[in-house]
Design a protein around this motif. Structure first.
Motif, short mmCIF file in Angstrom:
data_model
loop_
_atom_site.label_atom_id
_atom_site.label_comp_id
_atom_site.label_asym_id
_atom_site.label_seq_id
_atom_site.Cartn_x
_atom_site.Cartn_y
_atom_site.Cartn_z
N LEU A 247 0.82 -1.19 0.00
CA LEU A 247 0.00 0.00 0.00
C LEU A 247 0.87 1.25 0.00
O LEU A 247 1.96 1.25 0.59
CB LEU A 247 -0.93 0.03 1.22
N GLU A 248 0.37 2.29 -0.62
CA GLU A 248 1.03 3.59 -0.65
C GLU A 248 0.16 4.59 0.10
O GLU A 248 -1.02 4.77 -0.23
CB GLU A 248 1.25 4.06 -2.08
N VAL A 249 0.72 5.23 1.13
CA VAL A 249 -0.02 6.20 1.93
C VAL A 249 0.11 7.58 1.30
O VAL A 249 1.00 7.85 0.49
CB VAL A 249 0.46 6.20 3.38
N SER A 250 -0.79 8.46 1.68
CA SER A 250 -0.77 9.82 1.15
C SER A 250 0.44 10.58 1.66
O SER A 250 1.09 10.19 2.65
CB SER A 250 -2.06 10.55 1.55
N SER A 251 0.74 11.69 0.99
CA SER A 251 1.94 12.46 1.34
C SER A 251 1.84 13.04 2.74
O SER A 251 2.86 13.26 3.41
CB SER A 251 2.14 13.59 0.32
N GLY A 252 0.62 13.31 3.22
CA GLY A 252 0.49 13.86 4.56
C GLY A 252 0.95 12.90 5.64
O GLY A 252 1.44 13.33 6.69
N LEU A 253 0.82 11.60 5.40
CA LEU A 253 1.25 10.59 6.38
C LEU A 253 2.71 10.18 6.20
O LEU A 253 3.25 9.49 7.07
CB LEU A 253 0.37 9.35 6.26
N SER A 254 3.33 10.60 5.11
CA SER A 254 4.72 10.21 4.86
C SER A 254 5.65 11.42 4.74
O SER A 254 6.78 11.26 4.29
CB SER A 254 4.80 9.38 3.58
N THR A 255 5.20 12.59 5.13
CA THR A 255 6.01 13.81 5.08
C THR A 255 6.04 14.43 6.47
O THR A 255 4.99 14.58 7.11
CB THR A 255 5.45 14.81 4.06
N LEU A 256 7.22 14.78 6.92
CA LEU A 256 7.37 15.39 8.24
C LEU A 256 6.66 16.74 8.28
O LEU A 256 6.91 17.61 7.44
CB LEU A 256 8.85 15.55 8.57
N GLN A 257 5.75 16.91 9.25
CA GLN A 257 4.98 18.14 9.35
C GLN A 257 5.77 19.22 10.08
O GLN A 257 6.79 18.96 10.72
CB GLN A 257 3.66 17.86 10.10
N ARG A 258 5.28 20.45 9.98
CA ARG A 258 5.94 21.57 10.61
C ARG A 258 5.85 21.43 12.14
O ARG A 258 4.76 21.21 12.69
CB ARG A 258 5.29 22.88 10.18
N ASN A 259 6.99 21.55 12.81
CA ASN A 259 7.09 21.49 14.28
C ASN A 259 6.59 20.15 14.84
O ASN A 259 6.24 20.07 16.02
CB ASN A 259 6.32 22.63 14.94
N GLU A 260 6.56 19.09 14.02
CA GLU A 260 6.06 17.82 14.52
C GLU A 260 6.97 17.21 15.57
O GLU A 260 6.50 16.61 16.54
CB GLU A 260 5.86 16.84 13.35
N LYS A 261 8.28 17.37 15.38
CA LYS A 261 9.21 16.82 16.37
C LYS A 261 8.99 17.45 17.73
O LYS A 261 8.96 16.75 18.76
CB LYS A 261 10.65 17.03 15.90
N ASN A 262 8.85 18.77 17.77
CA ASN A 262 8.63 19.44 19.05
C ASN A 262 7.29 19.05 19.66
O ASN A 262 7.18 18.83 20.88
CB ASN A 262 8.69 20.96 18.86
#
Length: 614
Positions: free
Chosen positions: A479-494
């Motif tokens: 399966l291939e997930v959408s880019s939103g689930l496979s791209t690091l979001q802004r400030n997600e680490k924090n």
């Protein structure tokens, strides 16, 4: 400059030229009939011939490669100047231009480059389909793409007797191949004639496997070596450890001896971070974790017994199901057991008992998945029974976060390698759940029905875009997930870090509160026990006193009765004194004399004087 387009087509492109002419017919050959040849044949009558209107077709397989298109800008930098000319100096550049313009080849070069420049100018003058004609309007906020996933490919077990896809492993270089281990996990219920083979699939060719691995016993686990993509490590159902080198073929390259292998099926194998890249761990439900070097795989280098009582007794050991090793923490490894306990171990401990550092207990059944967060190694994910739990090494009594209990049993789970707040779980009802802690924590961000049968294993590609799921009937779905689930979001680490830290602090506060309550209850229980003992002692003392008094008075009354009986039998003679009183020794009749029973009991009778009666 005038632009002219001329279309020219060669004569050869129209095909061969036809030349027609009139001429008489010519006889090239004449074969007369020979009746003698008829004896060599047998007439067949009637003759059936199948005729169809559609044209005959032949089967042909074609797999097109998938390409992703993207647009990017190019930065042009001025260049082409000789080494002795500084582009920043205007005088040097003017002098060099004049020198070049005087050259005879300059005009020819400009004429040749003119057509190329003209083509580029036309491209720049083309219509911009992305041009904004209404810049004055307010910009509309673009909504984020909803989480989604789609099926890319399906790899089916080519064997007639279907087996369970028990483990998956991605090729370390480019992730263009997928190794799948097939086995039957039903104890002593494997069907007759079941194949032991496992396969390596090419993502672009789902019709047939690229390489077939042929072990002596069905494989439960199969792992690529991260340092050498040609080497694979497998754990067999009979407890042996096998190693393959794809350059040498399908047969096993190295195999451990049975007497030094596991006694139960090998449910967990993992490669270690070492200089040689040949060290690995294996775990089994026999309670042992073995450390191997594939260069001398005949017997293990070291064995750790999962006995949390630290007595090194194999009969008390916990069965190991899953393993976890993080290269950033080279001295630690973790083991998930079939009793629902995670055991943290230290590789560098001097004694075997010291290798078990601590335990984390929280699941009601076997822990099928155990993985540290790739961004925050102190936090790790466990999957078992009907829920998935997130733990922190700083909080040992309870997990810091957990999912709700599902109706279906959970079978596997994994973190996203690119997003610290996303993890995946598979369930026995064939559903894949994708959790995004930033989006929402109570429910999965996306729940996808992959197949009708149970899903048993899960593996995420290094880029986080592709997910492979193995089912009970041996079907591996890509399966291939959408880019939103496979791209690091802004400030997600924090955000993820703050979520984990907040929940860890909350659990620590709750643990301290529970500890205080337990101490208070223990103190109350101890105080209650002391009061109860005092009350029991007081009650016992009163009972003893009462019993002693009763026994004392019983003895007194019995003695009195004896004395009365003896006194009635005796009749002493009375003596009259000078004072006119009667003196009686002992007992007398009531109308003449009396006596003191206490004095009689305490000692010899004394003379007692009484006045005469009337």
């Amino acid at each position: 400059m005038e632009i002219v387009y001329v279309y020219v087509k060669k004569r050869s492109e129209f095909g061969k030229q036809c030349n027609f002419s009139d001429r008489q017919a010519e006889l090239n050959i004449d074969i007369p009939p020979n009746p003698e040849l008829s004896s060599l044949y047998v007439e067949r009558n009637p003759v059936d011939t199948g005729i169809q209107c559609s044209a005959s077709m032949s089967e042909h397989e074609a797999n097109t490669e998938r390409f992703e298109m993207e647009s990017c800008g190019v930065n042009h930098v001025e260049g082409g100047w000789p080494k002795d000319v500084n582009p920043q100096e205007l005088e040097q550049t003017i002098r060099f231009r004049k020198k070049v313009e005087k050259d005879e080849n300059y005009i020819n070069a400009v004429m040749q480059l003119g057509s190329i420049m003209e083509h580029c100018i036309k491209q720049n003058n083309a219509i911009d389909i992305y041009e904004e004609y209404f810049d004055d309007e307010e910009a509309v906020e673009v909504t984020e793409e909803a989480p989604s996933a789609k099926t890319i490919n399906v790899f089916r077990d080519p064997q007639e007797i279907k087996r369970t896809a028990t483990h998956l492993s991605w090729h370390p270089d480019g992730n263009k191949k997928l190794a799948v281990a097939y086995s039957c996990l039903n104890f002593q219920r494997a069907p007759m004639g079941m194949s032991h083979e496992s396969y390596i699939w090419d993502l672009e060719n789902p019709n047939r496997p690229e390489i077939t691995l042929k072990p002596s016993s069905p494989l439960i686990t199969l792992e690529y070596n991260p340092k050498d993509s040609h080497v694979l490590l497998g754990g067999c159902y009979n407890g042996q450890i096998a190693c393959w080198d794809t350059r040498k073929g399908s047969l096993v390259a190295e195999l451990s001896t049975i007497e030094f292998s596991h006694r139960d099926p090998v449910y967990g194998t993992i490669w270690l971070q070492s200089k040689t890249g040949t060290e690995c761990f294996s775990a089994s439900t026999d309670g042992q974790v073995m450390w191997w070097d594939i260069r001398k795989i005949s017997e293990p280098t070291e064995v750790v017994i999962m006995d949390i009582s630290r007595k090194e007794q194999l009969e008390n050991a916990l069965g190991a199901i899953s393993l976890e090793f993080e290269s950033t923490l080279p001295t630690k490894f973790m083991v998930g057991t079939e009793q629902g306990i995670v055991v943290s171990c230290n590789r560098k401990a001097k004694t075997s008992a010291e290798k078990i550092v601590c335990t984390f207990s929280g699941h009601h059944g076997p822990i099928y998945a155990l993985q540290r967060n790739p961004f925050y190694p102190k936090n790790f994910l466990t999957v078992g029974d009907w829920a998935a739990r997130i733990w922190s090494e700083d909080s040992r009594e309870s997990s810091i976060m957990w999912t709700r209990y599902h109706m279906a049993y959970l079978s596997d789970g994994a973190w996203s390698p690119v997003r610290p707040a996303v993890f995946f779980t598979t369930k026995m009802d064939g559903t894949l759940d994708i959790w995004d802690l930033v989006f929402k924590q109570c429910d999965p961000a996306l729940s996808l029905k992959v197949c009708d049968e149970a899903l048993f294993c899960l593996r995420v590609q290094d880029t986080g875009c592709l997910i492979a799921c193995g089912s009970q009937l041996g079907t591996t779905t890509l399966l291939e997930v959408s880019s939103g689930l496979s791209t690091l979001q802004r400030n997600e680490k924090n955000i993820a870090s703050s979520i984990f830290e907040r929940e860890t602090r909350r659990e620590k506060i709750l643990e301290a509160r529970h500890r205080e309550m337990r101490l208070k209850e223990k103190g109350k229980a101890e105080g209650k026990d002391d009061d109860q003992r005092d009350e029991e002692a007081a009650l016992d003392l009163e009972e003893l006193v009462t019993k002693a008094e009763e026994e004392f008075f019983e003895v007194i009354f019995s003695e009195l009765k004896k004395k009365e009986a003896e006194a009635l039998k005796k009749k002493p003679k009375p003596v009259r004194t000078s004072a006119g009183a009667w003196v009686g020794w002992g007992l007398g009749e009531s109308h003449e004399t009396t006596f003191c029973p206490t004095a009689d009991l305490l000692g010899d009778p004394e003379p007692v004087a009484f006045l005469d009666g009337p």
